[in-house]
Scaffold this motif. Structure first.
Motif, PDB file in Angstrom:
ATOM      1  N   ASP A  91      45.262  38.737  46.287  1.00  0.00           N
ATOM      2  CA  ASP A  91      46.899  39.001  46.473  1.00  0.00           C
ATOM      3  C   ASP A  91      46.732  37.498  45.525  1.00  0.00           C
ATOM      4  O   ASP A  91      48.026  37.190  44.636  1.00  0.00           O
ATOM      5  N   LEU A  92      45.804  36.709  45.684  1.00  0.00           N
ATOM      6  CA  LEU A  92      46.199  35.551  44.643  1.00  0.00           C
ATOM      7  C   LEU A  92      46.090  35.636  43.831  1.00  0.00           C
ATOM      8  O   LEU A  92      45.733  36.437  42.819  1.00  0.00           O
ATOM      9  N   PRO A  93      47.135  34.921  43.229  1.00  0.00           N
ATOM     10  CA  PRO A  93      46.761  35.597  41.763  1.00  0.00           C
ATOM     11  C   PRO A  93      45.450  34.495  40.546  1.00  0.00           C
ATOM     12  O   PRO A  93      44.748  33.819  41.332  1.00  0.00           O
ATOM     13  N   VAL A  94      45.023  35.341  39.138  1.00  0.00           N
ATOM     14  CA  VAL A  94      44.300  34.672  38.484  1.00  0.00           C
ATOM     15  C   VAL A  94      44.615  34.488  37.433  1.00  0.00           C
ATOM     16  O   VAL A  94      44.750  35.444  36.522  1.00  0.00           O
ATOM     17  N   ASP A  95      44.521  32.866  37.016  1.00  0.00           N
ATOM     18  CA  ASP A  95      45.807  32.675  36.086  1.00  0.00           C
ATOM     19  C   ASP A  95      45.196  31.940  35.940  1.00  0.00           C
ATOM     20  O   ASP A  95      44.134  30.266  36.262  1.00  0.00           O
ATOM     21  N   GLY A  96      45.009  30.920  34.752  1.00  0.00           N
ATOM     22  CA  GLY A  96      44.473  30.178  33.726  1.00  0.00           C
ATOM     23  C   GLY A  96      43.044  29.934  33.454  1.00  0.00           C
ATOM     24  O   GLY A  96      42.806  28.996  32.832  1.00  0.00           O
ATOM     25  N   LEU A  97      42.707  30.477  33.044  1.00  0.00           N
ATOM     26  CA  LEU A  97      41.304  31.083  32.911  1.00  0.00           C
ATOM     27  C   LEU A  97      41.133  31.910  30.934  1.00  0.00           C
ATOM     28  O   LEU A  97      41.595  32.510  31.210  1.00  0.00           O
ATOM     29  N   LYS A 124      43.889  23.655  42.936  1.00  0.00           N
ATOM     30  CA  LYS A 124      43.987  24.003  44.137  1.00  0.00           C
ATOM     31  C   LYS A 124      43.406  25.352  44.276  1.00  0.00           C
ATOM     32  O   LYS A 124      43.859  26.359  45.394  1.00  0.00           O
ATOM     33  N   LYS A 125      43.437  26.311  43.268  1.00  0.00           N
ATOM     34  CA  LYS A 125      42.490  27.573  42.461  1.00  0.00           C
ATOM     35  C   LYS A 125      41.039  26.982  42.896  1.00  0.00           C
ATOM     36  O   LYS A 125      39.887  26.399  42.392  1.00  0.00           O
ATOM     37  N   ALA A 126      40.496  28.277  43.790  1.00  0.00           N
ATOM     38  CA  ALA A 126      39.249  28.578  43.636  1.00  0.00           C
ATOM     39  C   ALA A 126      38.417  28.297  42.321  1.00  0.00           C
ATOM     40  O   ALA A 126      38.667  29.267  40.831  1.00  0.00           O
ATOM     41  N   TYR A 127      37.076  27.898  41.760  1.00  0.00           N
ATOM     42  CA  TYR A 127      36.706  28.227  40.858  1.00  0.00           C
ATOM     43  C   TYR A 127      36.592  27.199  39.530  1.00  0.00           C
ATOM     44  O   TYR A 127      36.781  27.615  38.298  1.00  0.00           O
ATOM     45  N   HIS A 128      38.237  26.814  39.982  1.00  0.00           N
ATOM     46  CA  HIS A 128      38.488  26.277  39.173  1.00  0.00           C
ATOM     47  C   HIS A 128      38.159  24.595  38.943  1.00  0.00           C
ATOM     48  O   HIS A 128      37.533  23.802  39.879  1.00  0.00           O
ATOM     49  N   LEU A 179      39.726  22.205  36.423  1.00  0.00           N
ATOM     50  CA  LEU A 179      40.943  21.434  36.246  1.00  0.00           C
ATOM     51  C   LEU A 179      41.872  21.448  36.972  1.00  0.00           C
ATOM     52  O   LEU A 179      41.967  23.051  37.147  1.00  0.00           O
ATOM     53  N   CYS A 180      42.752  21.418  36.869  1.00  0.00           N
ATOM     54  CA  CYS A 180      43.993  21.380  37.355  1.00  0.00           C
ATOM     55  C   CYS A 180      45.319  21.565  36.269  1.00  0.00           C
ATOM     56  O   CYS A 180      44.737  21.349  35.170  1.00  0.00           O
ATOM     57  N   ASP A 181      45.717  22.760  36.576  1.00  0.00           N
ATOM     58  CA  ASP A 181      46.926  23.057  35.897  1.00  0.00           C
ATOM     59  C   ASP A 181      47.927  22.547  34.739  1.00  0.00           C
ATOM     60  O   ASP A 181      47.373  23.086  33.266  1.00  0.00           O
ATOM     61  N   ASP A 182      47.919  21.272  35.606  1.00  0.00           N
ATOM     62  CA  ASP A 182      48.249  20.488  34.122  1.00  0.00           C
ATOM     63  C   ASP A 182      47.631  19.311  33.440  1.00  0.00           C
ATOM     64  O   ASP A 182      48.184  19.779  31.672  1.00  0.00           O
ATOM     65  N   CYS A 183      46.398  19.291  33.539  1.00  0.00           N
ATOM     66  CA  CYS A 183      44.668  19.204  32.517  1.00  0.00           C
ATOM     67  C   CYS A 183      45.220  20.045  31.754  1.00  0.00           C
ATOM     68  O   CYS A 183      44.744  19.880  30.325  1.00  0.00           O
ATOM     69  N   ALA A 184      45.515  21.908  31.903  1.00  0.00           N
ATOM     70  CA  ALA A 184      44.088  22.775  31.588  1.00  0.00           C
ATOM     71  C   ALA A 184      45.153  23.321  30.751  1.00  0.00           C
ATOM     72  O   ALA A 184      45.148  23.709  29.226  1.00  0.00           O
ATOM     73  N   ASN A 185      46.982  23.163  31.195  1.00  0.00           N
ATOM     74  CA  ASN A 185      47.811  23.805  29.956  1.00  0.00           C
ATOM     75  C   ASN A 185      47.727  22.056  28.925  1.00  0.00           C
ATOM     76  O   ASN A 185      47.948  22.926  27.676  1.00  0.00           O
ATOM     77  N   THR A 186      48.002  20.929  29.291  1.00  0.00           N
ATOM     78  CA  THR A 186      47.412  20.031  27.842  1.00  0.00           C
ATOM     79  C   THR A 186      46.939  20.442  26.917  1.00  0.00           C
ATOM     80  O   THR A 186      46.848  19.754  26.175  1.00  0.00           O
ATOM     81  N   GLY A 242      45.331  22.744  26.508  1.00  0.00           N
ATOM     82  CA  GLY A 242      45.399  24.197  25.693  1.00  0.00           C
ATOM     83  C   GLY A 242      43.518  24.847  26.480  1.00  0.00           C
ATOM     84  O   GLY A 242      42.917  25.576  25.326  1.00  0.00           O
ATOM     85  N   VAL A 243      42.657  24.430  27.311  1.00  0.00           N
ATOM     86  CA  VAL A 243      41.585  24.732  27.382  1.00  0.00           C
ATOM     87  C   VAL A 243      42.082  25.861  28.842  1.00  0.00           C
ATOM     88  O   VAL A 243      42.293  25.793  29.859  1.00  0.00           O
ATOM     89  N   CYS A 244      41.020  26.384  28.827  1.00  0.00           N
ATOM     90  CA  CYS A 244      40.500  27.051  30.479  1.00  0.00           C
ATOM     91  C   CYS A 244      39.727  26.316  31.650  1.00  0.00           C
ATOM     92  O   CYS A 244      39.345  25.439  31.483  1.00  0.00           O
ATOM     93  N   ALA A 245      40.706  26.308  32.583  1.00  0.00           N
ATOM     94  CA  ALA A 245      40.661  25.641  34.288  1.00  0.00           C
ATOM     95  C   ALA A 245      39.245  25.932  34.626  1.00  0.00           C
ATOM     96  O   ALA A 245      38.716  24.920  35.527  1.00  0.00           O
TER      97      ALA A 245
END
Length: 182
Positions: free
Chosen positions: A39-45, A80-84, A86-93, A95-98
């Motif tokens: 159920d964990l989402p896979v996003d930001g990759l 907070k996500k395994a195998y990342h 970068l945090c979501d904020d840094c990855a979004n700013t 524009g790269v894969c976390a």
């Protein structure tokens, strides 16, 4: 095309895997851990990293984080996500894969449905089909396969057999009255 064979440290060629799997891996059905992991989402990759994480989930190799990790970019404990890395904020700013920090296109997982939602939809479809006559059920399943209708287009179980529309199906009868000669 030549088959790609890797070599060992000594230079000896290494062939294909010796034993092939005879059957696919199956999860333990009643496992709470498996349900939580799936159920964990896979996003930001990116696409490649998404495939890797999905494979890990599929074969029970995914290990979720127990505590937040430190972000490589901002050095704060916000990952907070395994195998990342970068945090979501840094990855979004940036524009790269976390995970791999590659600037290729990041896959948006916002439109993906959770497994719980998909199971619920599938159960509703089975309930609708169970109350239909055999002829109607087969027609609907055939149309679903072809992509002519969506699962949402199937009438509810309580609506009765009159809700089925045969106008564009192969059961349509030709007008015999127009062919008659007077």
């Amino acid at each position: 095309m030549a088959q790609k064979i890797s070599t060992r440290g000594s230079g000896a060629k290494k062939g294909p895997q010796k034993y092939q799997n005879e059957f696919a891996y199956k999860h333990n059905k009643g496992s709470k851990t498996t349900k939580k992991i799936l159920d964990l989402p896979v996003d930001g990759l990116c696409k490649r990293c998404t495939d890797q994480v999905v494979w890990r989930k599929q074969f029970r190799k995914y290990k979720p984080l127990t505590a937040p990790k430190k972000c490589v970019s901002c050095d704060e404990k916000k990952v907070k996500k395994a195998y990342h890395v970068l945090c979501d904020d840094c990855a979004n700013t940036k524009g790269v894969c976390a995970k791999c920090m590659d600037s290729s296109e990041v896959v948006d997982a916002g439109d993906k449905k959770t497994s719980e939602y998909l199971n619920k939809e599938e159960q509703e479809l089975e309930n609708k089909l169970a109350d239909m006559q055999e002829r109607q059920r087969r027609t609907y399943l055939r149309k679903l396969e072809r992509g002519e209708i969506e699962a949402a287009d199937i009438p509810a179980a309580g609506s009765g057999s009159h809700a089925f529309d045969f106008t564009d199906s192969e059961f349509e009868s030709s007008d015999d009255s127009s062919d008659e000669k007077d």
